[in-house]
Scaffold this active site. Structure first.
Site, PDB file in Angstrom:
ATOM      1  N   LYS A  53       0.831  -1.215   0.000  1.00  0.00           N
ATOM      2  CA  LYS A  53       0.000   0.000   0.000  1.00  0.00           C
ATOM      3  C   LYS A  53       0.853   1.247   0.000  1.00  0.00           C
ATOM      4  O   LYS A  53       0.540   2.229  -0.655  1.00  0.00           O
ATOM      5  CB  LYS A  53      -0.918   0.025   1.229  1.00  0.00           C
ATOM      6  CG  LYS A  53      -2.128  -0.852   1.121  1.00  0.00           C
ATOM      7  CD  LYS A  53      -3.119  -0.428   2.196  1.00  0.00           C
ATOM      8  CE  LYS A  53      -4.325  -1.345   2.235  1.00  0.00           C
ATOM      9  NZ  LYS A  53      -5.221  -0.994   3.344  1.00  0.00           N
ATOM     10  N   LYS A  90      -5.084 -10.524  -6.369  1.00  0.00           N
ATOM     11  CA  LYS A  90      -6.348 -10.755  -5.665  1.00  0.00           C
ATOM     12  C   LYS A  90      -7.409  -9.744  -6.079  1.00  0.00           C
ATOM     13  O   LYS A  90      -7.076  -8.627  -6.506  1.00  0.00           O
ATOM     14  CB  LYS A  90      -6.130 -10.749  -4.158  1.00  0.00           C
ATOM     15  CG  LYS A  90      -5.751  -9.405  -3.608  1.00  0.00           C
ATOM     16  CD  LYS A  90      -5.819  -9.386  -2.086  1.00  0.00           C
ATOM     17  CE  LYS A  90      -5.606  -7.949  -1.648  1.00  0.00           C
ATOM     18  NZ  LYS A  90      -5.756  -7.694  -0.250  1.00  0.00           N
ATOM     19  N   LYS A 119     -10.518  -3.832  -3.911  1.00  0.00           N
ATOM     20  CA  LYS A 119     -11.241  -2.587  -4.167  1.00  0.00           C
ATOM     21  C   LYS A 119     -10.299  -1.502  -4.672  1.00  0.00           C
ATOM     22  O   LYS A 119     -10.737  -0.517  -5.241  1.00  0.00           O
ATOM     23  CB  LYS A 119     -11.979  -2.125  -2.916  1.00  0.00           C
ATOM     24  CG  LYS A 119     -11.109  -1.879  -1.713  1.00  0.00           C
ATOM     25  CD  LYS A 119     -11.992  -1.550  -0.521  1.00  0.00           C
ATOM     26  CE  LYS A 119     -11.315  -1.924   0.773  1.00  0.00           C
ATOM     27  NZ  LYS A 119     -12.253  -2.062   1.875  1.00  0.00           N
TER      28      LYS A 119
HETATM   29  P1  AMP Z   1     -10.681  -5.136   3.245  1.00  0.00           P
HETATM   30  O1  AMP Z   1     -11.600  -4.887   2.118  1.00  0.00           O
HETATM   31  O2  AMP Z   1      -9.255  -5.112   2.862  1.00  0.00           O
HETATM   32  O3  AMP Z   1     -11.026  -4.303   4.461  1.00  0.00           O
HETATM   33  O4  AMP Z   1     -10.943  -6.635   3.663  1.00  0.00           O
HETATM   34  C1  AMP Z   1     -12.041  -7.054   4.433  1.00  0.00           C
HETATM   35  C2  AMP Z   1     -11.989  -8.558   4.596  1.00  0.00           C
HETATM   36  O5  AMP Z   1     -12.119  -9.205   3.322  1.00  0.00           O
HETATM   37  C3  AMP Z   1     -10.646  -9.056   5.155  1.00  0.00           C
HETATM   38  O6  AMP Z   1     -10.900 -10.138   6.017  1.00  0.00           O
HETATM   39  C4  AMP Z   1      -9.900  -9.515   3.943  1.00  0.00           C
HETATM   40  O7  AMP Z   1      -8.947 -10.498   4.226  1.00  0.00           O
HETATM   41  C5  AMP Z   1     -11.022 -10.074   3.075  1.00  0.00           C
HETATM   42  N1  AMP Z   1     -10.680 -10.007   1.652  1.00  0.00           N
HETATM   43  C6  AMP Z   1     -10.336  -8.898   0.939  1.00  0.00           C
HETATM   44  N2  AMP Z   1     -10.077  -9.203  -0.345  1.00  0.00           N
HETATM   45  C7  AMP Z   1     -10.258 -10.544  -0.465  1.00  0.00           C
HETATM   46  C8  AMP Z   1     -10.127 -11.474  -1.543  1.00  0.00           C
HETATM   47  N3  AMP Z   1      -9.773 -11.069  -2.769  1.00  0.00           N
HETATM   48  N4  AMP Z   1     -10.377 -12.771  -1.304  1.00  0.00           N
HETATM   49  C9  AMP Z   1     -10.738 -13.192  -0.062  1.00  0.00           C
HETATM   50  N5  AMP Z   1     -10.875 -12.379   1.000  1.00  0.00           N
HETATM   51  C10 AMP Z   1     -10.630 -11.067   0.823  1.00  0.00           C
END
Ligand code: AMP
Ligand code: TRP
Length: 333
Positions: A120, A201, A204
């Site tokens: 990041k 992956k 967003k």
């Molecule tokens: P974030 O959007 O980064 O706040 O992630 C929120 C939750 O979603 C966290 O537990 C991440 O590990 C999970 N997460 C985010 N992106 C992925 C993905 N591509 N595949 C699986 N889990 C994800």
């Protein structure tokens, strides 16, 4: 003596940042696990707004997104009668404990190892100190509630490992306070990949919306994205992460949404082509989103604010008690 059921239930804690859109990866990797856990465990789900401000947010949009994330939790099937839902900044113990851990447990050498910060931070010209320190705040979130299990996608596992390290170090240096938590990741779905590039992956912060299916995408838009998803060479539909990363990703998404296991899907598509798989998956994803969005749109802002307030009021004493014990150990109570 009969044990109160609450006493023997393990505690689950997790959170999502109110920054950017939530996507199918968040749902399949994290939220759907939470829903499964709520019947069995004491569940606490947080909207981590202090994490979101580690990068600049537009204030009006942030206020909106905090409520929207709660609606996503509810639409996913989190039941506020069973699980506590609250906003991180409503409980001051999070930032207090985070500071204490900064001083008493966290070392530069620990934080320098965090790969998410490296990813990041590398993209930006100016990086906040908060972004660097973000995993320590996450540790505080988890440790305040005597958490046993942290259900997350695999990108967060390193942060949960750090949480364990910080807790163990504090317990060793100042005396036993913290329970040592464990991450829980799905065997399949812990890392949903981008539709435009199966080597990265679903995220967003991806440069193109073709990378992800937002939970708020229209079902028609989502169907289009599936149909345009990158595929692999060859024509056989087979789960093989090395040789067929794109098709494997589509199979994982299909399997998790439909409940059909992957080997059964492979059999069903034995004499069929990528186009057939995509058409059926597009249908499955649209159906999922249609139902999800009906629920999402059924909650009012007022209901959501009430849920957040009740959640914080219910759980604050637990956080304050942990903080009190920590301060006592440090001699600053
Ligand atoms: P974030 O959007 O980064 O706040 O992630 C929120 C939750 O979603 C966290 O537990 C991440 O590990 C999970 N997460 C985010 N992106 C992925 C993905 N591509 N595949 C699986 N889990 C994800
Ligand atoms: N860092 C997590 C993410 O970006 C969000 C988060 C903050 C979290 N505090 C947490 C997740 C505590 C689990 C437990 O996804």
């Amino acid at each position: 003596m009969e044990l109160d059921k609450q006493d023997i239930k393990k505690t689950v804690f997790s959170g999502v940042q109110p920054s950017g859109v939530l996507h199918l990866g968040n749902y399949l990797g994290a939220l759907s696990q939470w829903v499964e856990m709520q019947n069995q465990y004491n569940c606490i789900f947080c909207v981590v707004d202090y994490h979101a401000i580690t990068v600049k947010q537009e204030p009006k949009e942030l206020s909106r997104r905090i409520l929207d994330v709660v609606k996503i939790y509810l639409a996913s099937g989190i039941n506020p009668e069973q699980a506590v839902i609250f906003q991180q900044s409503d409980i001051t113990a999070h930032t207090e404990l985070s500071w204490i851990l900064n001083c008493a447990s966290a070392r530069l050498a620990d934080l320098n190892k965090m790969t998410q910060f490296k990813e990041k931070g590398a993209k930006k010209e100016s990086v906040s100190v908060g972004l660097y320190d973000y995993p320590v705040l996450m540790a505080a979130d988890i440790l305040l509630y005597n958490t046993d299990i942290v259900p997350v996608g695999d990108d967060q596992v390193q942060h949960v490992e750090l949480t364990r390290t910080l807790a163990e170090r504090f317990n060793r240096d100042y005396g036993q306070v913290f329970k040592i938590p464990e991450a829980s990741v799905r065997k399949q779905g812990a890392r949903i990949m981008g539709l435009d590039d199966p080597s990265k992956k679903m995220s967003k912060s991806a440069s193109s919306p073709a990378n992800y299916i937002a939970l708020t995408d229209s079902p028609e838009m989502a169907a289009k994205k599936i149909k345009r998803a990158v595929t692999d060479s060859g024509s056989e539909i087979k789960f093989d992460l090395k040789k067929k990363p794109a098709i494997s990703n589509l199979l994982v998404i299909f399997s998790l949404l439909s409940g059909i296991n992957i080997s059964e899907l492979e059999t069903n598509y034995k004499n069929k082509g990528y186009g057939d798989l995509k058409n059926d998956l597009a249908e499955e994803v649209s159906k999922f989103l249609r139902e999800f969005q009906i629920k999402y749109n059924s909650f009012t802002d007022e209901e959501v604010k009430r849920i957040l307030k009740d959640g914080a009021d219910k759980i604050r004493p637990v956080a304050n008690e942990t903080l009190r014990r920590v301060k006592e150990k440090l001699g600053i109570n």
